[in-house]
Motif scaffolding. Structure first.
Motif, short mmCIF file in Angstrom:
data_model
loop_
_atom_site.label_atom_id
_atom_site.label_comp_id
_atom_site.label_asym_id
_atom_site.label_seq_id
_atom_site.Cartn_x
_atom_site.Cartn_y
_atom_site.Cartn_z
N LEU A 260 36.64 61.65 43.69
CA LEU A 260 35.57 62.12 42.83
C LEU A 260 34.65 60.94 42.53
O LEU A 260 35.00 60.05 41.76
CB LEU A 260 36.13 62.70 41.53
N PHE A 261 33.48 60.94 43.16
CA PHE A 261 32.49 59.89 42.93
C PHE A 261 31.61 60.30 41.76
O PHE A 261 31.01 61.38 41.76
CB PHE A 261 31.62 59.70 44.18
N ILE A 262 31.52 59.43 40.76
CA ILE A 262 30.63 59.69 39.63
C ILE A 262 29.80 58.44 39.37
O ILE A 262 30.24 57.31 39.61
CB ILE A 262 31.38 60.10 38.35
N ASP A 263 28.59 58.64 38.88
CA ASP A 263 27.75 57.51 38.49
C ASP A 263 28.26 56.92 37.18
O ASP A 263 28.99 57.58 36.42
CB ASP A 263 26.30 57.96 38.33
N ALA A 264 27.86 55.71 36.91
CA ALA A 264 28.37 55.00 35.73
C ALA A 264 27.83 55.56 34.42
O ALA A 264 28.30 55.15 33.35
CB ALA A 264 28.03 53.51 35.83
N ASP A 265 26.86 56.47 34.48
CA ASP A 265 26.34 57.10 33.26
C ASP A 265 26.80 58.55 33.12
O ASP A 265 26.25 59.30 32.32
CB ASP A 265 24.81 57.03 33.22
N VAL A 266 27.82 58.94 33.87
CA VAL A 266 28.33 60.31 33.82
C VAL A 266 29.59 60.36 32.95
O VAL A 266 30.52 59.58 33.15
CB VAL A 266 28.65 60.84 35.23
N ARG A 267 29.61 61.26 31.99
CA ARG A 267 30.77 61.45 31.12
C ARG A 267 31.46 62.75 31.53
O ARG A 267 30.93 63.84 31.33
CB ARG A 267 30.36 61.54 29.66
#
Length: 372
Positions: A127-134
């Motif tokens: 699961l790739f998420i950006d550093a600003d994703v909660r």
């Protein structure tokens, strides 16, 4: 004026019909929860994200319903990103911090960091998420459930977009409007045509084996638009990709103001709408269906043209936008701004296409890339 009003109404009805079909399809396939079987690797590329990474880690580590590991790739940050992650990792064995090697020629930074992360991951799903994703507590588990239910090797969705400034409210809502108003999701689910592939780079879940088989981020190493390119790589390999309603699964605040939004959306414009072949068509579709109706209404109020036809076109455009905005739980106060939002989106794309070659070098996170 009457002919223009008829054209505007027809162009407004097209996304209205697509949005209706898409919202019904997404509502019927809302993710459930799977049995807690199979590790999920939550992978976060981070470059100078000291202001974001703490809450992002806390949310990821609070995931429920499925076993997880969280890996953060520090991509040569010059702020306190690495220290924040290291401190959190000292208190939770599920979290690891890894350094990103120097950027090789031909790679963009995010794709390289994601590639490095995937090499370190041990999960059945990545699961790739950006550093600003909660992530919501059940966000990771729900995405796995959606992937298994659809038999999809890649599943993505747009997190609920948090907008704080007027500049964000005038730009960010175009993400969901373009996806839900112009991508035929039921057709995308029936066919594996690469052209129908779409994802949101903020939130992408892939089967680890399939990801490695198709080349993963290495297959799009020079791209600035992973949301467009990565699902097409999977589809070209004959694999299924899917989109889900993700406003309940995660939140994201992409930018802080209009300047950041303009720069952020400009960096990958050449891999989206801003091409010599595509942009004139999109200008007709978007401008004719969402900007022209307002102009025709104003003209009709001044005595030129048909107010009923122009008013109908504007009403269809705004109702479509309202349905998408409410479904995705975005700020409803952005709905009346819709014609201006579309006009700004087209201005941004034309600026990206027509600016001089030197200006076509995109700068992001302290790195420069040749646009397109």
């Amino acid at each position: 004026m009457t002919v223009l009003a008829i054209l505007a109404l027809a162009l407004a009805l097209l996304p209205a019909a697509l949005a209706l079909a898409n919202l019904l399809a997404l509502r019927k396939s809302r993710p459930g929860l799977p049995a807690p079987d199979g590790l999920v690797s939550i992978l976060i590329p981070a470059r100078n994200e000291a202001g974001n990474i703490g809450p992002t880690l806390a949310a990821a580590l609070a995931s429920t319903g499925i076993p997880i590991e969280v890996i953060v790739a520090d991509d040569h940050s010059t702020d306190g990103t690495a220290a924040i992650v290291a401190q959190a990792a000292a208190g939770d064995p599920r979290l690891r911090l890894i350094p990103v090697p120097p950027l090789p020629p031909g790679w963009t930074g995010k794709n390289h960091a994601c590639h490095v992360l995937a090499e370190e991951a041990t999960g059945r799903h990545l699961l790739f998420i950006d550093a600003d994703v909660r992530l919501a507590p059940d966000g990771a588990a729900s995405l796995v459930a959606a992937a298994e239910a659809a038999g999809a090797a890649l599943v993505s969705g747009v997190p609920r977009q948090v907008t704080g400034s007027v500049g964000e409210r005038l730009t960010v809502p175009m993400i969901n409007f373009l996806l839900l108003g112009y991508l035929p999701i039921p057709l995308m689910r029936r066919l594996r045509d690469p052209a129908l592939g779409a994802a949101c780079g903020q939130l992408v879940l892939v089967q680890a084996d399939a990801y490695r088989r198709v080349g993963g981020h290495a297959a799009i190493r020079g791209s600035l638009h992973d949301g467009v390119r990565l699902p097409r790589v999977f589809r070209r390999a004959g694999l299924t990709t899917d989109l889900v309603a993700a406003s309940d699964l995660a939140t994201c605040r992409m930018y802080a103001d209009f300047a950041q939004a303009w720069a952020g959306f400009s960096k990958n414009a050449h891999e989206g709408l801003a091409t010599p072949r595509a942009l004139p068509v999109w200008t007709l579709l978007l401008g004719g269906g969402h900007v022209l109706p307002l102009l025709l209404v104003l003209a009709a109020l001044l005595g030129a043209g048909s107010l009923p036809l122009a008013g109908a076109a504007l009403a269809v455009s705004l109702v479509t936008r309202a349905a998408i905005t409410l479904f995705t739980r975005e700020d409803p106060w952005t709905i009346p701004l819709h014609p201006l939002t579309v006009a700004l989106a087209l201005a941004l794309q034309w600026n990206a296409l027509l600016r001089p070659a030197r200006a076509g070098v995109a700068t992001w996170k302290g790195r420069s890339y040749q646009a397109g």
